[in-house]
Design a protein around this motif. Structure first.
Motif, short mmCIF file in Angstrom:
data_model
loop_
_atom_site.label_atom_id
_atom_site.label_comp_id
_atom_site.label_asym_id
_atom_site.label_seq_id
_atom_site.Cartn_x
_atom_site.Cartn_y
_atom_site.Cartn_z
N ALA A 77 0.83 -1.21 0.00
CA ALA A 77 0.00 0.00 0.00
C ALA A 77 0.86 1.25 0.00
O ALA A 77 0.57 2.22 -0.72
CB ALA A 77 -0.93 -0.01 1.21
N LEU B 32 2.37 1.64 -3.49
CA LEU B 32 1.39 2.02 -4.50
C LEU B 32 0.94 3.47 -4.34
O LEU B 32 0.77 4.19 -5.33
CB LEU B 32 0.17 1.11 -4.41
CG LEU B 32 0.29 -0.26 -5.05
CD1 LEU B 32 -0.90 -1.10 -4.65
CD2 LEU B 32 0.36 -0.13 -6.55
N ALA B 33 0.76 3.89 -3.09
CA ALA B 33 0.17 5.21 -2.88
C ALA B 33 1.20 6.32 -2.94
O ALA B 33 0.84 7.49 -3.00
CB ALA B 33 -0.56 5.24 -1.53
N ARG B 34 2.50 5.97 -2.94
CA ARG B 34 3.53 7.00 -2.98
C ARG B 34 3.59 7.64 -4.36
O ARG B 34 3.34 6.98 -5.37
CB ARG B 34 4.88 6.36 -2.64
CG ARG B 34 5.95 7.33 -2.27
CD ARG B 34 7.19 6.57 -1.88
NE ARG B 34 7.56 5.62 -2.93
CZ ARG B 34 8.63 4.85 -2.86
NH1 ARG B 34 9.41 4.88 -1.82
NH2 ARG B 34 8.92 4.01 -3.83
N LYS B 35 3.91 8.90 -4.41
CA LYS B 35 4.07 9.56 -5.70
C LYS B 35 5.27 8.97 -6.44
O LYS B 35 6.27 8.61 -5.83
CB LYS B 35 4.30 11.05 -5.49
CG LYS B 35 3.05 11.82 -5.19
CD LYS B 35 3.24 13.29 -5.56
CE LYS B 35 2.03 14.11 -5.16
NZ LYS B 35 2.03 14.38 -3.72
#
Lengths: 171, 101
Positions: free
Chosen positions: A160, A163-166
Motif C-alpha cells: 500500500a 502504490l500510494a507513494r508519488k
C-alpha cells in the motif's frame, strides 16, 4: 429461546436490507454507512452463533478499521461527477441475474453439505465457542497459518505504501 | 443451535448474491471493493454457522484468517485506487481503458 430466534431473524432481515441499500445508494458515503450497518448486524448474528471473539473482531477490524479506511478514501478523493453519472453500468440487469443465480446456487449446494456433520473427523473435546478454545486452536494446530497471516499483512502494508507513494518521490 | 443451519446458510447466500450484484453492477471502483467485503462477510457468516453446527473451532479460525486477508485486500485495493486517481481523477471503472491501445 423464542427471543433469541426473533433477534436472529431481525438481524438477518436487517443485514439483507442494509446490504441491498449499500449496493444501490447513489452517494458513496451513504453506501459506506449502510455497509457499516450491515457489518454491525452480522456481528450480532456472530454473537447468536456463539462466536463471541469473531463478533468482537468484526466490530473492531471490519467496522472500526477497514470501513473507516474506505470512508477516508471516499472523502479524500475528489469525486465531482459521482452524483450526476448513472451509478450502475448498462449491463446491470445481467449483473442482477448473476447475483440471483449465485444465491440460488449457494442455496442448492447446502443440501450437499448439511448432512456432512457425521463424516468430519472428530476433534475430541466439544467446542462451545469460547475464546480460550479458539486461542488454543489458533496457537496450536494453526500456528503456521497464523504467522503467515501476519506476513500477508506486512506485505499489504508495504504494497500500500509503495502504490500510494508519488512516482519518483524519495522517502 | 437457536435457528436451523439452513437459515444461516440462506442469509449467507443472499448476502453473497448482493455482493456479486454490487461488484458487477456498480461503476464506482471503491463501491466495487466494498461489495467484495460484503461477499467476504457472507462467507464468514457461513463459516461461523458451520463452526457451531459441527461443534468445531476450525470454522471460526478460518473466518479470522478471512478477516485478516480482507484487511490486506482493502489496503492494497485502496492503494491502487489512490494511485489510479492520481493519474486520472474520478473513480469510475468506465474511464479505465488505457490498456486497450
Amino acid at each position: 429461546m423464542l427471543t433469541a430466534q426473533a433477534v436472529f431473524y431481525y438481524m438477518a432481515a436487517a443485514s439483507v436490507a442494509s446490504g441491498l441499500l449499500a449496493v444501490t445508494r447513489r452517494n458513496p458515503v451513504q453506501s459506506m454507512l449502510w455497509v457499516l450497518a450491515l457489518f454491525l448486524h452480522v456481528a450480532g448474528i456472530f454473537l447468536l452463533l456463539s462466536a463471541e471473539f469473531l463478533a468482537a473482531v468484526q466490530v473492531i477490524v471490519y467496522a472500526g478499521a477497514i470501513l473507516i479506511f474506505y470512508l477516508f478514501v471516499v472523502m479524500l478523493l475528489d469525486l465531482p461527477d459521482e452524483e450526476a453519472k448513472p451509478r450502475f453500468g448498462k449491463h446491470w440487469p445481467f449483473a442482477a441475474c448473476v447475483g440471483v443465480a449465485t444465491t440460488l446456487l449457494a442455496w442448492l449446494a447446502q443440501g450437499a453439505v448439511a448432512p456432512a456433520a457425521g463424516r468430519l473427523p472428530d476433534t475430541g473435546a466439544a467446542f462451545t465457542g469460547s475464546v480460550a478454545e479458539l486461542g488454543k486452536a489458533l496457537f496450536g494446530p494453526f500456528a503456521l497459518p497464523f504467522e503467515l497471516a501476519s506476513l500477508v499483512l506486512l506485505a499489504a502494508i508495504v504494497g500500500a505504501v509503495v502504490l500510494a507513494r508519488k512516482r519518483g518521490e524519495r522517502t | 443451535m437457536i435457528v436451523p443451519m439452513s437459515t444461516v446458510l440462506a442469509v449467507s447466500a443472499i448476502l453473497f448474491g448482493i455482493g456479486v450484484f454490487g461488484f458487477l453492477a456498480r461503476r464506482n471502483i471503491i463501491l466495487m471493493l466494498v461489495s467484495t467485503e460484503v461477499m467476504l462477510n457472507a462467507v464468514n457468516l457461513s463459516l461461523a454457522g458451520f463452526s457451531q453446527h459441527l461443534d468445531d473451532p476450525r470454522g471460526q479460525v478460518l473466518a479470522l484468517f478471512v478477516i485478516a486477508v480482507a484487511a490486506a485486500e482493502a489496503a492494497v485495493g485502496l492503494g491502487i485506487v489512490i494511485a489510479l486517481n492520481r493519474n486520472k481523477p474520478g473513480a469510475g471503472v468506465g474511464d479505465l481503458t488505457d490498456l486497450k491501445q
